[in-house]
Enzyme design. Sequence first.
Site, PDB file in Angstrom:
ATOM      1  N   GLU A  26      43.501  50.143  26.102  1.00 52.73           N
ATOM      2  CA  GLU A  26      43.424  48.501  26.047  1.00 52.73           C
ATOM      3  C   GLU A  26      44.984  47.552  25.849  1.00 52.73           C
ATOM      4  O   GLU A  26      45.802  48.386  26.484  1.00 52.73           O
ATOM      5  CB  GLU A  26      42.429  47.628  25.093  1.00 52.73           C
ATOM      6  CG  GLU A  26      43.536  47.859  23.372  1.00 52.73           C
ATOM      7  CD  GLU A  26      42.609  47.231  22.207  1.00 52.73           C
ATOM      8  OE1 GLU A  26      43.068  46.233  21.976  1.00 52.73           O
ATOM      9  OE2 GLU A  26      42.302  47.996  21.860  1.00 52.73           O
ATOM     10  N   LYS A 160      38.973  49.270  11.613  1.00 53.53           N
ATOM     11  CA  LYS A 160      40.600  48.800  11.224  1.00 53.53           C
ATOM     12  C   LYS A 160      40.234  48.677   9.435  1.00 53.53           C
ATOM     13  O   LYS A 160      38.240  48.374   9.315  1.00 53.53           O
ATOM     14  CB  LYS A 160      40.662  47.136  11.817  1.00 53.53           C
ATOM     15  CG  LYS A 160      41.431  47.923  13.564  1.00 53.53           C
ATOM     16  CD  LYS A 160      41.568  45.886  14.345  1.00 53.53           C
ATOM     17  CE  LYS A 160      41.905  46.409  15.243  1.00 53.53           C
ATOM     18  NZ  LYS A 160      40.787  46.629  16.116  1.00 53.53           N
TER      19      LYS A 160
END
Length: 304
Positions: A26, A160
């Site tokens: 990414e 996360k």
Amino acid sequence: MLHPLLSLSKEVQEALDQGKAIVALESTIISHGMPYPKNVEMAEKTESIIRQAGAVPATIAIIDGKFKIGLEKEDLETLATAKDVVKVSRRDLAEVIADKKIGATTVTTTMIGAHLAGIKVFVTGGIGGVHRGYQDHMDVSADLEELAQTPVTVVCAGAKAILDLPRTLEYLETKGVPVVGYQTDYLPAFFSSTSSYKLVSRANSPEEIAKRMKVSDTLGLKGGLLVTNPIPKEFEIPNEEIEKIIDQAIADEEAAGIKGKESTPFLLARIVELTEGRSLDSNIQLVYNNAKLGAEIALAYQTK
């Protein structure tokens, strides 16, 4: 035939033509996830780790009205330093391409670009998920929906740690997304190598994961496979320590009125400040660790 909205680097095009293992990366982590010049150093070393393992890296971004699959050094510099880089999720994709804006791909849009290019493995740091306080604002990352509908294997260090991890797992279960612990029975928690949340699936080798990918292909399952790879213990921040820091960062976010897609970059930057840089070092190391595993999975998939 090449999709009309794809632009492939020479290295990636040759890899596809020759049937080599390719690993997608990414670009939001470059534009919005880390400060300059650490972001460029991290991106270049991540690509180097993948090449050293025998695969080809394909960092993805949106440039000149197309998905660019495989970036040059000047592209990395632009993403790392430009002030007008758009953080692009699925809802923004058509607009950013149509308007020829510079776009950094999230987990969601990297999966879309990788799938269009025929790339089966994608490495990131951590995925998005269900945000804390979900019952008040119903904030859920588009990453989870993409995992349910796009057949790309995503290697990460878990969701996360700023997120609601048990609700994220429940959401993925509802969507039928396999969450596989790599050499672990418990969900890694990004900065921490483990959590208290037990997984239902484990794999001990890249070959096991590649075999499951092949079966999923044969069945025609439309979703992806999520591989959760623990951060090496020497680089982790223990869960009980990072939780206090995350609580403070969330309180600061609420006080600042930060919401939506600016939330994650704000929280991660604030955590870097509160940990005096330790969290940034951990983030970089877990990406490197994921890159090595992602390359191994891509190689195993190509040889199965």
